[in-house]
Write an enzyme that holds these catalytic residues in place. Structure first.
Site, PDB file in Angstrom:
ATOM      1  CD  GLN A  41      -2.936   0.885   2.418  1.00  0.00           C
ATOM      2  OE1 GLN A  41      -2.748   0.015   3.259  1.00  0.00           O
ATOM      3  NE2 GLN A  41      -3.965   1.723   2.477  1.00  0.00           N
ATOM      4  NE  ARG A  55      -5.215  10.129   6.830  1.00  0.00           N
ATOM      5  CZ  ARG A  55      -6.415   9.682   6.462  1.00  0.00           C
ATOM      6  NH1 ARG A  55      -6.531   8.977   5.351  1.00  0.00           N
ATOM      7  NH2 ARG A  55      -7.484   9.936   7.191  1.00  0.00           N
ATOM      8  CD1 TRP A  84      -3.431   8.591  -0.663  1.00  0.00           C
ATOM      9  CD2 TRP A  84      -4.827  10.228  -0.138  1.00  0.00           C
ATOM     10  NE1 TRP A  84      -4.197   8.145   0.391  1.00  0.00           N
ATOM     11  CE2 TRP A  84      -5.071   9.138   0.734  1.00  0.00           C
ATOM     12  CE3 TRP A  84      -5.599  11.382   0.003  1.00  0.00           C
ATOM     13  CZ2 TRP A  84      -6.038   9.183   1.730  1.00  0.00           C
ATOM     14  CZ3 TRP A  84      -6.567  11.412   0.992  1.00  0.00           C
ATOM     15  CH2 TRP A  84      -6.790  10.331   1.841  1.00  0.00           C
ATOM     16  CG  ASP A 105      -9.308   2.871  -0.166  1.00  0.00           C
ATOM     17  OD1 ASP A 105     -10.467   2.507   0.073  1.00  0.00           O
ATOM     18  OD2 ASP A 105      -8.487   3.162   0.728  1.00  0.00           O
ATOM     19  CD  GLU A 152     -16.227   5.143  -0.016  1.00  0.00           C
ATOM     20  OE1 GLU A 152     -15.954   3.939   0.074  1.00  0.00           O
ATOM     21  OE2 GLU A 152     -15.374   6.052   0.060  1.00  0.00           O
ATOM     22  CG  ASP A 209     -11.446   1.277   6.331  1.00  0.00           C
ATOM     23  OD1 ASP A 209     -10.942   0.420   5.586  1.00  0.00           O
ATOM     24  OD2 ASP A 209     -11.355   2.494   6.105  1.00  0.00           O
ATOM     25  CG  HIS A 226      -5.116  -3.822   5.882  1.00  0.00           C
ATOM     26  ND1 HIS A 226      -4.321  -2.924   6.560  1.00  0.00           N
ATOM     27  CD2 HIS A 226      -5.695  -3.106   4.880  1.00  0.00           C
ATOM     28  CE1 HIS A 226      -4.409  -1.731   5.999  1.00  0.00           C
ATOM     29  NE2 HIS A 226      -5.224  -1.812   4.971  1.00  0.00           N
TER      30      HIS A 226
END
Length: 930
Positions: free
Chosen positions: A478, A491, A494, A616, A619, A683, A749
């Site tokens: 990831q 995190r 991005w 991912d 939404e 999650d 994960h």
């Protein structure tokens, strides 16, 4: 009337004022028709309202929705029936008028004016005042049989004039059904043949006076609801009047079509003259909005469709709902959003909602927005419009269900399914939604390890896991773009470029993995992180080119929306969202993902060394952002996950990974199964609870399977940890046991707090357990492969709720914590802390064998009632049963599992399967089986 549309027939019962849809079965000899949808007798099935809907977003991706209907129609008339010949006789349109009898803001003022008019005997003025309080709009309700292999879907298309009008006048800011920019395969067609004539206005007025209204308050929505009767008297008057006219003209009730049309026009002109004189009719004028206490922009943009249900009918589906199996008595919003942390676990949910702006979520918060359900009475319906809506089952025990939707375009589309069994309903829905295809073979050959930390650390951990004898299918990295730590989570940046500080030899590392038979997976989402460093260069490029969602601004006295600056969101980091309605932006984003897929180069056979990725999010589309397409965000928000999946699928095909690679999504919409190869549950917390933990992950998978998402999985061990709640070793081990059977792929994960959570490589016990159940997942590969082929042809899910195969058994239909893998394996995982026994329900009509020993369960199963047994389930030995008469693939896999048990030293000597004792039944509430 009764109109046949292929195998469907639409019926109107005048005496009961009820509309019904029946379906004719092609295989039966007697009792060949079944009612698949009908309205509540005497109750208007359609109403529209002017109101407001408020989408509050305390944090990006989290929403609180409230709506209020200011003016809702209270009477519905059914006036015309039109058949569409050029649709092959398989489409009809019903049309009529929706009327709001009394505008409450004007009631007192009108009462005074009416008293004055009555006193002065001004009948024309009195008629005018009565007309003014009757707000109205017209509607079309079109049914069309959908062409499909099963001939089991009937689409409906509801369209109405959005503007508010009164009397006989044109609506203010009206948008007639025929001129709407929103289209559908079931839209009214050209070349219509009118079967019944237009209604006389006086008859409409009679229908208004014969109706009644009442109020209902349901949850967050405060509105005036219809209890009006769809009068049968109006149709009787219409048919009688037509008959008399024909007799007067010809004496026989016949005559030429031209003569009848000419006389009809004369009658119409005469009626118009009467209304101009104010004798019988209602005056034709526009409503002055100021008299209503509203502004001139008021429009009918909320719609309610009400229909009947049977008392005791149970409702399932609606996407990956993680907290509710049977939705009876509940109101379920259809909105793609972050599910929240806790979702009802107290006091965590209360604290997060109270002090962290709604992060705790609610029981119905879901990543997926799929408005499709099926019922225990073999009925199924789904909405094809992508707008925000909710299903109100709070009155299902009283015999009615309501679908309430926001429809700024004045359109609502959906389909009705006719089927005999739940599996047939899923098959019919998947004809529309699309079907997931079998995953690549390599994905079934071991665990997919989720790891972060850079090339050196990943290599060390991989060697440790391989040394433990664990079959490894892939490594999922990831953090390939770099790590950006925050207080919430670890995190990643991005900014979709390889971070050479973490993976200095990215290409060589990928080749080394492939030489070991291990595939490489990465990560991407539709965000770009805003930062002053080089990690923000893609954000700056997208902002400059106008590819990001824009923040709205208002200019001028009219308050017109115009495009402003980029819509910057914040969750400890600042980021922007790509506008997928912008074709140039979509092409640019596809290029970024294509570069990611080819970032490590290609193998000798030409396939990319990056075999897939997690796609991912999806939404987060704001409800107040002007889109490049010009469409309303409320009609695009729920579609964004589907557009995001379609974009990723195009890239997968373009780089040559179709059938050879995969990506997995967490958000979904109606047609996501056609695009997403695989879904994961999102999650979940690292907990045992059924609100947001291991139980909710399993329930989400079972519900997703009812809505076309046939291939799914969850993060082994959960994802979300809190300072007071971290992943325990026992939870991780039990989650492995469940996922080995329930999941399409076996993926780990590290979670959002990897240094606090126990990891699969942290102890000899976790390493051994991982090797053991990765081997179980591999052993089930041939059977799972056959189920994937079945899913690609019928839509049937891999992990199945018992209700799919035992719909007549009420106990089986109520179970959410045991499941079937395909038709033949029954799995009852341990889902509670420090538990070593499980209570398993063996459904009626089948005999079952313990998969670890091959021994038949010693107690007889009748054809009419199942059996509760208690099974010892120590760590490493979950309760799994094979159905006698199973397929060859299932039987062979069960033999392999038995051989594995022998390799592990055999089942514990004291392990037993016994009848569940009465005390446990009493405690757990299984009174029907005492």
């Amino acid at each position: 009337f009764s109109v046949s549309l292929g195998r469907f027939t639409v019926l109107w019962d005048r005496s009961a004022a009820q509309l019904s849809v029946v379906h004719k079965k092609y295989w039966c000899l007697t009792d060949c028709t079944t009612t698949v949808w009908d309205t509540v007798p005497g109750l208007a099935f359609l109403s529209v309202a002017d109101g407001s809907v408020r989408f509050a977003s305390p944090l990006p991706g989290h929403y609180r929705v409230s709506s209020r209907a200011a003016l809702r129609t209270t009477v519905q008339t059914l006036e015309h029936l039109v058949r569409h010949p050029n649709a092959g006789g398989r489409s009809i349109t019903l049309s009529g008028t929706l009327v709001k009898e009394h505008a409450l803001p004007r009631a007192a003022w009108l009462q005074l004016r009416n008293l004055r008019a009555s006193y002065q005997e001004l009948s024309a003025l009195l008629s005018e005042h009565k007309a003014n309080i009757m707000l109205r709009t017209t509607y079309n309700f079109t049914f069309t049989e959908e062409a499909s292999p099963t001939n089991s879907r009937l689409s409906f298309h509801i369209q109405w004039e959005k503007g508010i009008s009164n009397g006989l006048g044109r609506p203010d800011a009206a948008q007639s059904p025929s001129s709407s920019p929103y289209t559908s395969s079931s839209s009214p067609l050209m070349g219509e043949t009118e079967i019944t004539s237009s209604k006389r206005d006086l008859e409409i007025k009679d229908a208004i006076s014969s109706s009644s209204t009442s109020r209902a308050d349901q949850g967050d929505v405060e509105e005036e609801r219809t209890q009006g009767k769809n009068s049968a008297l109006e149709l009787e008057l219409e048919y009688e009047e037509e008959r008399r006219r024909s007799l007067r003209r010809n004496g026989s009730g016949r005559g030429s079509l031209v003569d009848r049309n000419e006389d009809r026009e004369k009658d119409k002109r005469a009626e118009d003259e009467e209304e101009e004189e104010g004798v019988d009719g209602m005056t034709a004028q526009f409503v002055d909005p100021q008299h209503l206490g509203v502004d001139s922009s008021r429009q009918f943009d909320l719609v309610s469709l009400t229909y009947s249900s049977d008392p005791g009918e149970r409702f399932y589906g609606l996407g990956a709902q993680c907290s509710s199996l049977d939705h009876s008595g509940k109101r379920v919003p259809i909105l793609s959003q972050e599910q929240g942390i806790g979702r009802g676990v107290q006091p965590i949910t209360w604290a997060l909602n109270r002090f962290l702006r709604g992060v705790g979520g609610r029981w119905f918060s879901a990543y997926t927005a799929i408005p499709h359900y099926l019922t225990s009475q073999a009925r199924s319906l789904f909405i094809t419009s992508y707008t925000y809506l909710d299903f109100d089952f709070t009155h299902s025990t009283q015999g009615r269900v309501t679908v309430e939707a926001v429809a700024p375009g004045g359109v609502l589309d959906g389909q009705i399914i006719a089927a005999r069994t739940p599996l047939e309903m899923v098959e019919s829905y998947s004809e529309y939604a699309g079907r997931m295809k079998p995953l690549p073979v390599w994905s079934q050959q071991g665990v997919i390890l989720g790891m972060t930390g850079g090339q050196h650390k990943v290599t060390q951990r991989l060697e440790m896991i391989l040394k433990a004898g664990t079959p490894v299918a892939a490594v999922w990295l990831q953090d390939w773009t770099g790590i950006c730590n925050t207080s919430i989570a670890e995190r990643i940046w991005w900014n979709w470029k390889v971070d050479r500080s973490l993976y200095p030899d990215w290409e060589g590392f990928a080749r080394t993995l492939r030489s070991q038979g291990i595939h490489l997976l990465t990560y991407v989402n539709p965000f770009l992180m805003k930062h002053e460093s080089e990690k923000g260069d893609l954000y700056r490029e997208a902002e400059q080119k106008g590819y990001l969602i824009q923040r709205p601004t208002r200019a001028g006295l009219g308050g017109e929306l115009r495009v402003g600056e980029a819509y910057v969101m914040s969750q400890e980091v600042k980021f922007g969202l790509l506008d997928l309605s912008n074709p140039e932006g979509v092409t640019w984003l596809e290029g970024l993902i294509r570069d990611m897929a080819l970032s490590a180069g290609r193998d000798k056979d030409g396939t990319p060394l990056v075999s897939g990725w997690m796609a991912d999010f999806g939404e987060y589309l704001p409800f107040d952002a002007p889109l490049a397409s010009g469409e309303a965000p409320v009609e695009a928000h729920n579609r964004y996950p589907e557009d995001w999946a379609a974009l990723n699928r195009r890239v997968l095909k373009e780089v040559g990974l179709e059938g050879l690679g995969l990506f997995f999504s967490r958000s979904a919409a109606q047609r996501s199964p056609a695009h997403s190869p695989l879904i994961w549950m999102g999650d979940q917390m690292v907990s045992w609870d059924n609100h947001d933990g291991i139980k909710s992950a399993l329930l989400g998978q079972l519900q997703a399977g009812l809505s076309g998402l046939a291939l799914s999985h969850s993060d082994i061990g959960g994802y979300t940890a809190l300072p007071t709640r971290v992943r325990s070793e026992q939870l991780l081990l039990r989650w492995m046991e469940m996922s080995a059977f329930s999941d399409a792929i076996f993926r780990t994960h590290q979670g959002n707090r990897p240094f606090h959570n126990i990891q699969v490589w942290d102890s000899p016990a976790s390493l051994s357990h991982l090797a053991r159940f990765a081997a179980v997942h591999v052993a089930l590969g041939p059977y799972r492969r056959s189920l994937m082929v079945e899913a690609s042809t019928s839509g049937a899910p891999l992990a199945r709720a018992l209700l799919l195969h035992y719909p007549q058994d009420r106990t089986a239909c109520s179970l959410a914590h045991q499941f079937l893998l395909g038709r033949d394996l029954l799995v009852v995982p341990v889902l509670d802390l420090n538990v070593t026994k499980v209570h398993a329900y063996l459904p009626p009509g089948d005999m079952w064998r313990d998969v670890w020993t091959g021994e038949r369960c010693p107690h007889h199963i009748s054809a009419f009632s199942g059996l509760w047994v208690t099974v010892d389930a120590p760590l490493g030995w979950p309760a799994v049963f094979l159905r006698e008469g199973a397929t060859r693939e299932a039987t062979d896999c069960a033999k392999t599992l038995k051989q594995l048990s022998t390799k592990w030293g055999g089942v514990p000597a004291d392990r037993q399967i016994v009848l569940m004792d009465a005390a446990h039944k009493l405690i757990l509430g299984y009174f029907d089986h005492l």
